[in-house]
Design a protein around this motif. Structure first.
Motif, PDB file in Angstrom:
ATOM      1  N   MET A 262       0.838  -1.216   0.000  1.00  0.00           N
ATOM      2  CA  MET A 262       0.000   0.000   0.000  1.00  0.00           C
ATOM      3  C   MET A 262       0.872   1.265   0.000  1.00  0.00           C
ATOM      4  O   MET A 262       0.572   2.239  -0.682  1.00  0.00           O
ATOM      5  N   MET A 263       1.968   1.226   0.747  1.00  0.00           N
ATOM      6  CA  MET A 263       2.860   2.397   0.776  1.00  0.00           C
ATOM      7  C   MET A 263       3.513   2.594  -0.590  1.00  0.00           C
ATOM      8  O   MET A 263       3.627   3.717  -1.081  1.00  0.00           O
ATOM      9  N   ILE A 264       3.913   1.482  -1.217  1.00  0.00           N
ATOM     10  CA  ILE A 264       4.572   1.589  -2.528  1.00  0.00           C
ATOM     11  C   ILE A 264       3.596   2.124  -3.569  1.00  0.00           C
ATOM     12  O   ILE A 264       3.906   3.075  -4.296  1.00  0.00           O
ATOM     13  N   SER A 265       2.395   1.537  -3.636  1.00  0.00           N
ATOM     14  CA  SER A 265       1.474   1.921  -4.712  1.00  0.00           C
ATOM     15  C   SER A 265       0.988   3.361  -4.556  1.00  0.00           C
ATOM     16  O   SER A 265       0.639   4.008  -5.529  1.00  0.00           O
ATOM     17  N   ARG A 266       0.979   3.878  -3.340  1.00  0.00           N
ATOM     18  CA  ARG A 266       0.517   5.257  -3.145  1.00  0.00           C
ATOM     19  C   ARG A 266       1.660   6.242  -2.972  1.00  0.00           C
ATOM     20  O   ARG A 266       1.441   7.405  -2.600  1.00  0.00           O
ATOM     21  N   ASN A 267       2.899   5.753  -3.172  1.00  0.00           N
ATOM     22  CA  ASN A 267       4.040   6.660  -3.136  1.00  0.00           C
ATOM     23  C   ASN A 267       4.217   7.338  -1.769  1.00  0.00           C
ATOM     24  O   ASN A 267       4.508   8.525  -1.695  1.00  0.00           O
ATOM     25  N   ILE A 268       3.990   6.582  -0.734  1.00  0.00           N
ATOM     26  CA  ILE A 268       4.038   7.141   0.619  1.00  0.00           C
ATOM     27  C   ILE A 268       5.415   6.907   1.232  1.00  0.00           C
ATOM     28  O   ILE A 268       5.997   5.837   1.091  1.00  0.00           O
ATOM     29  N   TYR A 269       5.930   7.942   1.900  1.00  0.00           N
ATOM     30  CA  TYR A 269       7.205   7.816   2.590  1.00  0.00           C
ATOM     31  C   TYR A 269       7.063   7.078   3.914  1.00  0.00           C
ATOM     32  O   TYR A 269       6.073   7.242   4.622  1.00  0.00           O
ATOM     33  N   PHE A 270       8.070   6.282   4.231  1.00  0.00           N
ATOM     34  CA  PHE A 270       8.121   5.549   5.491  1.00  0.00           C
ATOM     35  C   PHE A 270       9.294   6.085   6.310  1.00  0.00           C
ATOM     36  O   PHE A 270      10.422   6.138   5.827  1.00  0.00           O
ATOM     37  N   VAL A 271       9.012   6.510   7.538  1.00  0.00           N
ATOM     38  CA  VAL A 271      10.054   6.991   8.455  1.00  0.00           C
ATOM     39  C   VAL A 271      10.079   6.015   9.637  1.00  0.00           C
ATOM     40  O   VAL A 271       9.308   6.142  10.579  1.00  0.00           O
ATOM     41  N   PRO A 272      10.943   4.987   9.559  1.00  0.00           N
ATOM     42  CA  PRO A 272      10.848   3.870  10.516  1.00  0.00           C
ATOM     43  C   PRO A 272      11.302   4.166  11.942  1.00  0.00           C
ATOM     44  O   PRO A 272      11.010   3.377  12.838  1.00  0.00           O
ATOM     45  N   THR A 273      12.016   5.270  12.151  1.00  0.00           N
ATOM     46  CA  THR A 273      12.571   5.586  13.493  1.00  0.00           C
ATOM     47  C   THR A 273      13.189   4.332  14.129  1.00  0.00           C
ATOM     48  O   THR A 273      12.958   4.005  15.290  1.00  0.00           O
ATOM     49  N   LEU A 274      14.002   3.644  13.322  1.00  0.00           N
ATOM     50  CA  LEU A 274      14.571   2.348  13.718  1.00  0.00           C
ATOM     51  C   LEU A 274      15.545   2.452  14.890  1.00  0.00           C
ATOM     52  O   LEU A 274      15.699   1.507  15.660  1.00  0.00           O
ATOM     53  N   CYS A 275      16.186   3.623  15.037  1.00  0.00           N
ATOM     54  CA  CYS A 275      17.164   3.766  16.133  1.00  0.00           C
ATOM     55  C   CYS A 275      16.511   3.530  17.492  1.00  0.00           C
ATOM     56  O   CYS A 275      17.203   3.229  18.465  1.00  0.00           O
ATOM     57  N   LEU A 276      15.190   3.637  17.551  1.00  0.00           N
ATOM     58  CA  LEU A 276      14.517   3.406  18.833  1.00  0.00           C
ATOM     59  C   LEU A 276      14.684   1.963  19.299  1.00  0.00           C
ATOM     60  O   LEU A 276      14.615   1.692  20.496  1.00  0.00           O
ATOM     61  N   VAL A 277      14.925   1.032  18.371  1.00  0.00           N
ATOM     62  CA  VAL A 277      15.117  -0.355  18.798  1.00  0.00           C
ATOM     63  C   VAL A 277      16.368  -0.455  19.682  1.00  0.00           C
ATOM     64  O   VAL A 277      16.389  -1.204  20.667  1.00  0.00           O
ATOM     65  N   GLU A 278      17.378   0.339  19.339  1.00  0.00           N
ATOM     66  CA  GLU A 278      18.596   0.352  20.164  1.00  0.00           C
ATOM     67  C   GLU A 278      18.325   1.005  21.528  1.00  0.00           C
ATOM     68  O   GLU A 278      18.832   0.567  22.552  1.00  0.00           O
TER      69      GLU A 278
END
Ligand code: ZN
Length: 416
Positions: A262-278
């Motif tokens: 759904m994000m790909i087909s609608r051209n939506i940006y993803f901001v995963p804030t992955l550093c929070l896992v650390e």
């Protein structure tokens, strides 16, 4: 009237990674006229204007100024729920001013603030030159449903209202809240379509707002050319945000294949804030003053976050770097390069992590025509780091040179 002659600066360095994804250029020369980049190339290829001030950065690698697409600058220094009430507003403002300088010094020349009433004024203070800080693109007050992620439920109701929170229920009320945010001067609108970790009585997996409520907000925002970013951690909240027409999904800790598509087909940006896992992992060892309900929910997200991130990355979702740092230990401003570093740690290619923190972040915000890459005609936001981040991404934390809009703020080479 005589026009003031533009200052000309010429930067020499060891390597240029320009933020477009192109191969790095060795021994680059960048000519800056006023606040913009005028020329880029090898010394033998370009003419350095006679009047140019030469800034020789030796072996440093130069890059576009980094961009953190998800911060909150409001002067927090603790995880204690009490801090919301016991910290005087003026103190929070003073700390925020310090945070602005820490962010800029760390090589971040722009941030997108996704929820802080102080950020709207900080932005003006930076723009008028009163304080030194990154260019701030600010959402101001985020919009939440009653009992939602930013309806701070550990506080008495009247305290939340006193803080000016935007709480809305039903499409009409959501439309009104969106108009209020815009009236405040918001550059974009931030909404909450799932519960979260810092909100006591909900859970990242619980959806918040209905698709119709989100649609009312995105319609109002898009009418005045503003974007909408949604805090969405659980997959149901992610889908509500996407179906409601938001422009970026923040966090997405529990994605599935369908939400990725759904994000790909609608051209939506993803901001995963992955550093929070650390951050969540470190908190298992030392929790600072995090309340038990926060610690429990943090732990529940640890396994899912890297998996969701890699699922989205491998499928080709457009990813921008954002830390969700807001000031306390483990999430201090100045450490904003943690996001690119963590992305590489969990499997992203270093060049892609650099793009996530430069060009992609600029696109996510909608400012890609002026910043995000080192290209002719762009604003001269340029930083210099010790070493090559394609070989060791952690050098993004060894920032020796910071220029924003042609002005030098940090230069450890010549100690200005
Ligand atoms: Zn946030």
């Amino acid at each position: 009237m005589e026009k003031k002659r533009e200052e000309v600066t010429c930067i020499k360095a060891g390597l240029l990674i320009d933020g477009t994804g192109r191969e790095p250029l060795t021994n680059p020369v960048v000519v800056i006229k006023g606040d913009k980049i005028a020329e880029i190339g090898k010394e033998s290829e370009i003419k350095i204007p006679e009047e140019a001030k030469i800034v020789d950065l030796g072996n440093l690698t130069i890059l576009p100024g980094l961009i953190d697409a998800h911060v909150h600058i409001y002067g927090r220094r603790s995880y204690s729920p009490a801090e919301e009430i016991i910290t005087p507003h003026d103190l929070a403002v003073i700390r925020s001013v310090e945070d602005c300088w820490k962010i800029l010094k760390a090589g971040f020349t722009m941030v997108r603030d996704l929820g802080s009433t102080i950020a709207l004024s900080l932005k003006r203070a930076v723009n008028e030159g009163t304080i030194s800080g990154p260019r701030i693109f600010a959402a101001g007050r985020p919009i939440s449903q009653t009992g939602g992620h930013s309806d701070i439920h550990y506080l008495p109701r009247e305290e939340v209202i006193k803080k000016g929170a935007l709480i809305a229920d039903g499409p009409d009320d959501c439309r009104r809240a969106a108009r209020e945010a815009l009236r405040d001067g918001a550059d974009l609108i931030k909404i909450m379509t799932s519960g979260g970790i810092g909100s006591e009585k909900d859970h990242p997996r619980y959806p918040q707002f209905t698709v119709d409520e989100v649609k009312a907000i995105t319609e109002e925002a898009h009418r005045v050319e503003r974007r909408v970013a949604s805090h969405a951690e659980g997959v149901e909240g992610v889908k509500i945000a996407i179906l409601g027409g938001v422009d970026s999904v923040e966090h997405g800790f529990f994605l599935d294949e369908e939400s990725v598509q759904m994000m790909i087909s609608r051209n939506i940006y993803f901001v995963p804030t992955l550093c929070l896992v650390e951050v969540y992992k470190k908190a298992l060892e030392r929790p600072y003053d995090m309340p038990p309900w926060r610690l429990k929910k943090q732990e529940e997200c640890i396994d899912a976050m890297p998996k969701s991130f890699m699922m989205a990355y491998k499928a080709g979702v457009k990813i921008a770097a954002g830390t969700d740092y807001f000031g306390p230990p483990l999430r201090a401003h100045g450490d904003n390069a943690d996001e690119a570093i963590t992305m590489v740690k969990y499997g992203m290619k270093p060049m892609d992590a650099i793009l996530a923190a430069t060009r992609n972040a600029a696109e996510c915000i909608g400012v890609q025509n002026t910043v995000g890459t080192v290209e002719r005609g762009k604003l001269a936001d340029i930083i210099g780091v010790q070493g090559n981040p394609l070989e060791d991404i952690t050098v993004l934390k060894k920032v020796d040179f910071v220029m924003k809009e042609g002005r030098i703020y940090v230069n450890r080479q010549t100690a200005i």
